[in-house]
Design a protein around this motif. Structure first.
Motif, mmCIF file in Angstrom:
data_model
loop_
_atom_site.group_PDB
_atom_site.id
_atom_site.type_symbol
_atom_site.label_atom_id
_atom_site.label_comp_id
_atom_site.label_asym_id
_atom_site.label_seq_id
_atom_site.Cartn_x
_atom_site.Cartn_y
_atom_site.Cartn_z
ATOM 1 N N SER A 11 0.833 -1.213 0.000
ATOM 2 C CA SER A 11 0.000 0.000 0.000
ATOM 3 C C SER A 11 0.861 1.253 0.000
ATOM 4 O O SER A 11 0.531 2.258 -0.619
ATOM 5 N N LYS A 16 -1.001 4.558 -1.298
ATOM 6 C CA LYS A 16 -2.234 4.558 -0.522
ATOM 7 C C LYS A 16 -1.916 4.857 0.939
ATOM 8 O O LYS A 16 -0.875 4.442 1.454
ATOM 9 N N PRO A 17 -2.798 5.532 1.657
ATOM 10 C CA PRO A 17 -2.548 5.839 3.080
ATOM 11 C C PRO A 17 -2.673 4.585 3.941
ATOM 12 O O PRO A 17 -3.489 3.713 3.692
ATOM 13 N N ILE A 18 -1.835 4.489 4.947
ATOM 14 C CA ILE A 18 -1.841 3.339 5.868
ATOM 15 C C ILE A 18 -2.841 3.617 6.987
ATOM 16 O O ILE A 18 -2.810 4.679 7.626
ATOM 17 N N ARG A 19 -3.721 2.648 7.228
ATOM 18 C CA ARG A 19 -4.713 2.782 8.299
ATOM 19 C C ARG A 19 -4.138 2.258 9.616
ATOM 20 O O ARG A 19 -3.647 1.141 9.670
ATOM 21 N N VAL A 20 -4.193 3.051 10.601
ATOM 22 C CA VAL A 20 -3.706 2.676 11.938
ATOM 23 C C VAL A 20 -4.912 2.435 12.841
ATOM 24 O O VAL A 20 -5.810 3.291 12.924
ATOM 25 N N LYS A 21 -4.929 1.264 13.499
ATOM 26 C CA LYS A 21 -6.048 0.939 14.397
ATOM 27 C C LYS A 21 -5.971 1.793 15.655
ATOM 28 O O LYS A 21 -4.917 1.904 16.297
ATOM 29 N N LYS A 22 -7.070 2.397 15.994
ATOM 30 C CA LYS A 22 -7.145 3.217 17.197
ATOM 31 C C LYS A 22 -7.429 2.337 18.422
ATOM 32 O O LYS A 22 -8.313 1.491 18.380
#
Length: 308
Positions: A11, A16-22
């Protein structure tokens, strides 16, 4: 040493932006008042359900949050008495005159009559002489101490003010009857028992001097003799469950004590006469051959002959 090349995710390579779990936010602890409210709700449910051991643990949790809570302390004392943990109850209410009655009851149940009498006097000053719990405990103490007339009077006082259809009324009648029987025996019962005895026995009792108390040496000797007789009885006692049905004690001869040994190791082995020759120590089932052994040469000479 050269550094390893850093690997990038697919990604990141594509842009593409990396999604970080909150991470979930930490819950704030409940205030003490709300925790106490929930604990008291659980405590009431546990007591109604009869789960007294769990209710005691809940009381401990409440007392850790609020050590001076009177309701939790009183409830724990009640639960300890209900579960017959009198030593823990005494340790909890030590030095607190508010629970003098509970202390007196715990001492009475642990056979400490003198301490129970002192605690009961303190309870009388706190609750009054007409308190039913105090009267019940005082009557039971008097009965245990042998003052049956005082117990009889207290039970009569309780009987006059109790409801005839209650369980308390039946308990009071039972205790009153027991105290009355003791009083009748002390007043006239033993005299009637003496009158029923033969004249020779009563004359000997009246003329005989009082018995001397046994000395310490005699008491010790009697104890040693009784212990010796007990040990001999235990040694001679036979467990009948292990005796076969065909065996009659004292009639059937006892079994051979060497029955578990080999025949050659028994004391009566070869007692009837000399051992037969030719055995040579052979084991059972082995047979000796009397034919002479043929030589190797004779076997090889017979191989060439043909059978006619």
């Amino acid at each position: 040493m050269p550094q390893k090349p850093k690997t990038t995710s697919a990604s990141a390579q594509k842009g593409k932006p990396i999604r970080v779990k909150k991470r979930p936010a930490k819950k704030e602890p409940l205030p003490v008042t709300e925790r106490l409210k929930r604990l008291f709700t659980s405590l009431c449910a546990q007591i109604d359900g009869g789960h007294f051991s769990n209710a005691i643990k809940t009381c401990d949790k409440i007392l850790r949050l609020e050590p001076s809570d009177p309701d939790a302390l009183q409830t724990k004392v009640f639960l300890l008495l209900q579960t017959e943990q009198y030593a823990h109850a005494l340790a909890l209410i030590e030095g607190n005159d508010k629970y003098a009655y509970e202390k007196a009851y715990s001492l009475y149940r642990t056979n400490q009559e003198a301490g129970a009498r002192n605690a009961l006097e303190v309870s009388k000053r706190n609750k009054g002489d007409d308190d039913r719990g105090v009267l019940h405990l005082e009557a039971q103490l008097a009965y245990r101490e042998g003052t049956y007339q005082a117990a009889f009077d207290l039970y009569n006082q309780l009987l006059d003010t109790s409801e005839p259809s209650s369980d308390e009324h039946a308990d009071i009648l039972t205790n009153l009857e027991a105290a009355q029987k003791h009083l009748e025996f002390i007043d006239s019962g033993y005299l009637r028992s003496l009158d029923d005895l033969p004249t020779s026995v009563t004359n000997d009792l009246e003329s005989a001097p009082p018995p001397h108390p046994p000395s310490a040496a005699a008491t010790l000797a009697n104890v040693i003799v009784s212990q010796d007789t007990d040990t001999t009885k235990k040694e001679k006692q036979v467990r009948l469950k292990r005796v076969p049905k065909s065996v009659v004690m004292g009639v059937t001869p006892p079994p051979d004590p060497e029955r578990w040994l080999k025949k050659s190791e028994r004391s009566n082995f070869n007692a009837g006469g000399k051992r037969k020759k030719g055995g040579g120590g052979a084991t059972q089932g082995m047979v000796e051959s009397s034919a002479p052994a043929t030589s190797h040469g004779s076997k090889s000479g017979n191989k060439g002959k043909k059978k006619k």
